[in-house]
Design a protein around this motif. Structure first.
Motif, PDB file in Angstrom:
ATOM      1  N   ILE A 181      -2.815   3.139 -12.774  1.00 20.15           N
ATOM      2  CA  ILE A 181      -2.971   3.144 -11.315  1.00 20.15           C
ATOM      3  C   ILE A 181      -2.226   1.968 -10.696  1.00 20.15           C
ATOM      4  O   ILE A 181      -1.565   2.102  -9.656  1.00 20.15           O
ATOM      5  CB  ILE A 181      -4.465   3.102 -10.952  1.00 20.15           C
ATOM      6  N   TYR A 182      -2.283   0.806 -11.354  1.00 23.69           N
ATOM      7  CA  TYR A 182      -1.586  -0.372 -10.849  1.00 23.69           C
ATOM      8  C   TYR A 182      -0.071  -0.155 -10.825  1.00 23.69           C
ATOM      9  O   TYR A 182       0.602  -0.496  -9.840  1.00 23.69           O
ATOM     10  CB  TYR A 182      -1.941  -1.580 -11.715  1.00 23.69           C
ATOM     11  N   CYS A 183       0.483   0.423 -11.888  1.00 27.43           N
ATOM     12  CA  CYS A 183       1.929   0.680 -11.942  1.00 27.43           C
ATOM     13  C   CYS A 183       2.345   1.722 -10.908  1.00 27.43           C
ATOM     14  O   CYS A 183       3.391   1.584 -10.260  1.00 27.43           O
ATOM     15  CB  CYS A 183       2.324   1.130 -13.350  1.00 27.43           C
ATOM     16  N   VAL A 184       1.527   2.781 -10.740  1.00 28.94           N
ATOM     17  CA  VAL A 184       1.844   3.804  -9.737  1.00 28.94           C
ATOM     18  C   VAL A 184       1.821   3.196  -8.342  1.00 28.94           C
ATOM     19  O   VAL A 184       2.688   3.500  -7.499  1.00 28.94           O
ATOM     20  CB  VAL A 184       0.856   4.984  -9.848  1.00 28.94           C
ATOM     21  N   TRP A 185       0.853   2.325  -8.079  1.00 30.72           N
ATOM     22  CA  TRP A 185       0.785   1.675  -6.773  1.00 30.72           C
ATOM     23  C   TRP A 185       2.005   0.776  -6.540  1.00 30.72           C
ATOM     24  O   TRP A 185       2.583   0.777  -5.439  1.00 30.72           O
ATOM     25  CB  TRP A 185      -0.496   0.864  -6.667  1.00 30.72           C
ATOM     26  N   LYS A 186       2.416   0.030  -7.546  1.00 30.21           N
ATOM     27  CA  LYS A 186       3.589  -0.823  -7.410  1.00 30.21           C
ATOM     28  C   LYS A 186       4.850  -0.002  -7.165  1.00 30.21           C
ATOM     29  O   LYS A 186       5.699  -0.369  -6.348  1.00 30.21           O
ATOM     30  CB  LYS A 186       3.754  -1.680  -8.669  1.00 30.21           C
ATOM     31  N   ILE A 187       4.985   1.115  -7.879  1.00 28.38           N
ATOM     32  CA  ILE A 187       6.153   1.983  -7.669  1.00 28.38           C
ATOM     33  C   ILE A 187       6.142   2.567  -6.259  1.00 28.38           C
ATOM     34  O   ILE A 187       7.184   2.622  -5.581  1.00 28.38           O
ATOM     35  CB  ILE A 187       6.170   3.105  -8.733  1.00 28.38           C
ATOM     36  N   PHE A 188       4.963   3.002  -5.803  1.00 29.91           N
ATOM     37  CA  PHE A 188       4.848   3.584  -4.456  1.00 29.91           C
ATOM     38  C   PHE A 188       5.194   2.559  -3.382  1.00 29.91           C
ATOM     39  O   PHE A 188       5.980   2.841  -2.467  1.00 29.91           O
ATOM     40  CB  PHE A 188       3.426   4.112  -4.253  1.00 29.91           C
ATOM     41  N   MET A 189       4.650   1.340  -3.505  1.00 32.34           N
ATOM     42  CA  MET A 189       4.930   0.314  -2.502  1.00 32.34           C
ATOM     43  C   MET A 189       6.384  -0.147  -2.562  1.00 32.34           C
ATOM     44  O   MET A 189       6.987  -0.423  -1.515  1.00 32.34           O
ATOM     45  CB  MET A 189       3.989  -0.875  -2.712  1.00 32.34           C
ATOM     46  N   ALA A 190       6.956  -0.216  -3.761  1.00 32.18           N
ATOM     47  CA  ALA A 190       8.374  -0.592  -3.861  1.00 32.18           C
ATOM     48  C   ALA A 190       9.260   0.458  -3.208  1.00 32.18           C
ATOM     49  O   ALA A 190      10.238   0.131  -2.518  1.00 32.18           O
ATOM     50  CB  ALA A 190       8.757  -0.779  -5.329  1.00 32.18           C
ATOM     51  N   THR A 191       8.917   1.738  -3.389  1.00 30.96           N
ATOM     52  CA  THR A 191       9.688   2.811  -2.751  1.00 30.96           C
ATOM     53  C   THR A 191       9.577   2.728  -1.238  1.00 30.96           C
ATOM     54  O   THR A 191      10.578   2.882  -0.513  1.00 30.96           O
ATOM     55  CB  THR A 191       9.184   4.181  -3.245  1.00 30.96           C
ATOM     56  N   ILE A 192       8.365   2.491  -0.725  1.00 34.55           N
ATOM     57  CA  ILE A 192       8.159   2.365   0.730  1.00 34.55           C
ATOM     58  C   ILE A 192       8.960   1.195   1.283  1.00 34.55           C
ATOM     59  O   ILE A 192       9.622   1.291   2.330  1.00 34.55           O
ATOM     60  CB  ILE A 192       6.664   2.202   1.050  1.00 34.55           C
ATOM     61  N   ASN A 193       8.929   0.064   0.576  1.00 33.82           N
ATOM     62  CA  ASN A 193       9.664  -1.118   1.045  1.00 33.82           C
ATOM     63  C   ASN A 193      11.165  -0.895   1.050  1.00 33.82           C
ATOM     64  O   ASN A 193      11.881  -1.380   1.938  1.00 33.82           O
ATOM     65  CB  ASN A 193       9.313  -2.321   0.171  1.00 33.82           C
ATOM     66  N   ILE A 194      11.664  -0.145   0.061  1.00 34.88           N
ATOM     67  CA  ILE A 194      13.109   0.121   0.014  1.00 34.88           C
ATOM     68  C   ILE A 194      13.517   1.104   1.098  1.00 34.88           C
ATOM     69  O   ILE A 194      14.530   0.917   1.797  1.00 34.88           O
ATOM     70  CB  ILE A 194      13.490   0.654  -1.382  1.00 34.88           C
ATOM     71  N   VAL A 195      12.738   2.164   1.286  1.00 31.57           N
ATOM     72  CA  VAL A 195      13.093   3.196   2.267  1.00 31.57           C
ATOM     73  C   VAL A 195      13.030   2.645   3.685  1.00 31.57           C
ATOM     74  O   VAL A 195      13.934   2.876   4.512  1.00 31.57           O
ATOM     75  CB  VAL A 195      12.171   4.424   2.101  1.00 31.57           C
ATOM     76  N   PHE A 196      11.964   1.912   4.019  1.00 29.54           N
ATOM     77  CA  PHE A 196      11.780   1.412   5.382  1.00 29.54           C
ATOM     78  C   PHE A 196      12.258  -0.024   5.557  1.00 29.54           C
ATOM     79  O   PHE A 196      12.008  -0.629   6.605  1.00 29.54           O
ATOM     80  CB  PHE A 196      10.296   1.503   5.773  1.00 29.54           C
ATOM     81  N   ASP A 197      12.933  -0.567   4.540  1.00 29.60           N
ATOM     82  CA  ASP A 197      13.521  -1.906   4.615  1.00 29.60           C
ATOM     83  C   ASP A 197      12.462  -2.941   5.002  1.00 29.60           C
ATOM     84  O   ASP A 197      12.651  -3.768   5.898  1.00 29.60           O
ATOM     85  CB  ASP A 197      14.681  -1.930   5.621  1.00 29.60           C
ATOM     86  N   ARG A 198      11.348  -2.899   4.280  1.00 30.99           N
ATOM     87  CA  ARG A 198      10.280  -3.842   4.532  1.00 30.99           C
ATOM     88  C   ARG A 198      10.256  -4.905   3.442  1.00 30.99           C
ATOM     89  O   ARG A 198      10.748  -4.692   2.340  1.00 30.99           O
ATOM     90  CB  ARG A 198       8.913  -3.141   4.564  1.00 30.99           C
ATOM     91  N   VAL A 199       9.680  -6.038   3.781  1.00 34.79           N
ATOM     92  CA  VAL A 199       9.513  -7.123   2.827  1.00 34.79           C
ATOM     93  C   VAL A 199       8.024  -7.247   2.536  1.00 34.79           C
ATOM     94  O   VAL A 199       7.228  -7.521   3.447  1.00 34.79           O
ATOM     95  CB  VAL A 199      10.062  -8.458   3.365  1.00 34.79           C
ATOM     96  N   GLY A 200       7.649  -7.033   1.276  1.00 35.99           N
ATOM     97  CA  GLY A 200       6.238  -7.118   0.911  1.00 35.99           C
ATOM     98  C   GLY A 200       5.728  -8.549   0.979  1.00 35.99           C
ATOM     99  O   GLY A 200       6.306  -9.450   0.384  1.00 35.99           O
ATOM    100  N   LYS A 201       4.649  -8.737   1.733  1.00 36.29           N
ATOM    101  CA  LYS A 201       4.088 -10.076   1.898  1.00 36.29           C
ATOM    102  C   LYS A 201       2.847 -10.314   1.037  1.00 36.29           C
ATOM    103  O   LYS A 201       2.545 -11.444   0.691  1.00 36.29           O
ATOM    104  CB  LYS A 201       3.741 -10.313   3.376  1.00 36.29           C
ATOM    105  N   THR A 202       2.128  -9.246   0.737  1.00 37.01           N
ATOM    106  CA  THR A 202       0.888  -9.376  -0.021  1.00 37.01           C
ATOM    107  C   THR A 202       0.901  -8.398  -1.179  1.00 37.01           C
ATOM    108  O   THR A 202       1.126  -7.195  -0.974  1.00 37.01           O
ATOM    109  CB  THR A 202      -0.335  -9.100   0.877  1.00 37.01           C
ATOM    110  N   ASP A 203       0.656  -8.904  -2.381  1.00 36.64           N
ATOM    111  CA  ASP A 203       0.607  -8.033  -3.549  1.00 36.64           C
ATOM    112  C   ASP A 203      -0.779  -7.419  -3.667  1.00 36.64           C
ATOM    113  O   ASP A 203      -1.738  -7.871  -3.025  1.00 36.64           O
ATOM    114  CB  ASP A 203       0.960  -8.820  -4.815  1.00 36.64           C
ATOM    115  N   PRO A 204      -0.941  -6.357  -4.496  1.00 35.35           N
ATOM    116  CA  PRO A 204      -2.242  -5.691  -4.596  1.00 35.35           C
ATOM    117  C   PRO A 204      -3.367  -6.596  -5.070  1.00 35.35           C
ATOM    118  O   PRO A 204      -4.510  -6.435  -4.633  1.00 35.35           O
ATOM    119  CB  PRO A 204      -1.973  -4.575  -5.612  1.00 35.35           C
ATOM    120  N   VAL A 205      -3.070  -7.563  -5.946  1.00 34.46           N
ATOM    121  CA  VAL A 205      -4.125  -8.451  -6.440  1.00 34.46           C
ATOM    122  C   VAL A 205      -4.652  -9.335  -5.311  1.00 34.46           C
ATOM    123  O   VAL A 205      -5.871  -9.476  -5.118  1.00 34.46           O
ATOM    124  CB  VAL A 205      -3.596  -9.302  -7.607  1.00 34.46           C
ATOM    125  N   THR A 206      -3.746  -9.943  -4.556  1.00 37.10           N
ATOM    126  CA  THR A 206      -4.169 -10.796  -3.439  1.00 37.10           C
ATOM    127  C   THR A 206      -4.937 -10.005  -2.399  1.00 37.10           C
ATOM    128  O   THR A 206      -5.963 -10.461  -1.876  1.00 37.10           O
ATOM    129  CB  THR A 206      -2.939 -11.456  -2.798  1.00 37.10           C
TER     130      THR A 206
END
Length: 402
Positions: free
Chosen positions: A295-320
């Motif tokens: 689940i953690y890897c799927v979430w990271k892949i999903f958020m990385a895809t969202i950040n690449i498509v919408f040109d976003r910079v991730g500020k908070t990781d799932p653990v934080t």
């Protein structure tokens, strides 16, 4: 005085890592072969030791262990040594052992080894042309140029490692992927295997009896001699030779079938052991970890895809984010920034260790499958070559190479 203490700690850890790499080399990789080239063993152990030392320095950097000037000195020294091994020593010896296995080039193996190394250096240097590696701050022959090109290779290796770990970890630890195997299935497959072996034995007995009959009739030793006798032996055949050829073809097919049945039987036994292991407390624990990290890897892949498509910079990781939600819900005093960094580091470390462990297990099986007394040295050096770029990339991602 503190520098001497820090240096003694680093030297002691390097000796420990070197000894562990030496034992792994002797007990796992080369346990079925006689070690004839100790230089291969030394290179592999030294590469393993310095790779582990680089990760150790990352941990010391995060935990604040040792003096900062001592960490910087050992960091630079380890970096220079590992680049020397990666770019110069390992490729040269790989080419040297490849040329040594070619009988025609054996007398001039040193010359052809140098030519192979120069070819490697050419492609290694040309690898950086499509990327913005050259900087006016650093010269062409600076250490940054080597690190940047090693980083390009490391990105590819770490991507392969991550993909391998993402697929291998759930398949290994999740009971969902286990197929149902019963004792009846194993007994039925073993019965087929025994029947196939009986058929092979009976046909080989039949071949032996046919050869004995041919020998008694004089069809084996009374071969025609001379030119016309040779022409006659080609155009005509003995009465029982065609029968022997057909039986031999059947035996070859049955032996191939027996090998496949044996592998399937071994696979069923291994699956049954995994099913029994999954029912234990340790198996259930690893099953839970498998679901969690999947689940953690799927979430990271999903958020990385969202950040690449919408040109976003991730500020908070799932653990934080998870710790913040838990702290706000419970209403307790907790240093989120401090602990989230350490917990994220531990989680990423677990993922990296399990991925590398799975890769090493697979590479060890691959080594046993294709290696021989001649190719084993080259394969071990390739394993050492794989360790270095991944290490340098991990260190670069931590910002410690800048």
């Amino acid at each position: 005085m503190s520098f001497l203490i820090d240096s003694s700690i680093m030297i002691t850890s390097q000796i420990f890592f070197f000894g562990f790499g030496w034992l792994f080399f002797m007990r796992q990789l080369f346990k079925d072969y006689e070690v004839r080239q100790y230089v291969v063993q030394v290179i592999f152990s030294v590469t393993f030791a310095f790779s582990c030392t680089m990760f150790e320095l990352i941990i010391f950097e995060i935990l604040g262990v040792l003096n900062s000037s001592s960490r910087y000195f050992h960091w630079k020294m380890n970096l220079c040594v590992i680049l020397l091994i990666l770019v110069f020593m390992v490729p040269f010896y790989i080419g040297y052992f490849i040329v040594s296995n070619i009988r025609l080039l054996h007398k001039q193996r040193l010359l052809f080894s140098c030519l192979l190394w120069l070819t490697f250096m050419y492609f290694f240097w040309k690898l950086g042309d499509p990327f913005p590696i050259l900087s006016p701050k650093h010269g062409i022959l600076s250490i940054e140029q080597l690190i940047s090109r090693v980083g390009v290779i490391g990105v590819t290796l770490m991507a392969l490692l991550s993909g391998f770990g993402a697929v291998n970890c759930p398949y290994t630890y999740l009971s969902y992927f286990l197929r149902n195997v019963t004792d009846t299935d194993i007994v039925a497959l073993e019965r087929r295997l025994l029947q196939t072996m009986d058929m092979i034995i009976s046909k080989k007995k039949r071949m032996a009896m046919t050869r004995r009959t041919m020998f008694q009739k004089g069809e084996v030793h009374n071969k025609p001699s001379g030119f016309w006798g040779m022409i006659k032996s080609v155009t005509t055949s003995a009465p029982g030779s065609e029968n022997l050829t057909l039986i031999q073809q059947e035996v070859d097919a049955l032996e191939e079938l027996s090998r496949q049945l044996f592998l399937e039987t071994a696979d069923l036994y291994a699956t049954k052991e995994r099913i029994e292991y999954s029912k234990t407390f340790k198996g259930k624990y690893f099953n839970f970890l498998g679901y969690f990290f999947s689940i953690y890897c799927v979430w990271k892949i999903f958020m990385a895809t969202i950040n690449i498509v919408f040109d976003r910079v991730g500020k908070t990781d799932p653990v934080t984010r998870g710790i913040e939600i838990t702290v706000n819900y419970l209403g307790i005093q907790f240093d989120v920034k401090f602990w989230s960094q350490h917990i994220s580091f531990i989680l990423v470390g677990i993922i990296i260790v399990t991925s590398i462990r799975g890769l090493l297990i697979t590479l060890t099986k691959f080594f046993y499958a294709i290696s021989s007394s001649k190719s084993s040295n080259v394969i071990v050096l390739l394993l050492a070559q794989i360790m270095c770029p991944g290490t340098c990339l991990s260190l670069h991602s931590e910002g410690l190479l800048d």
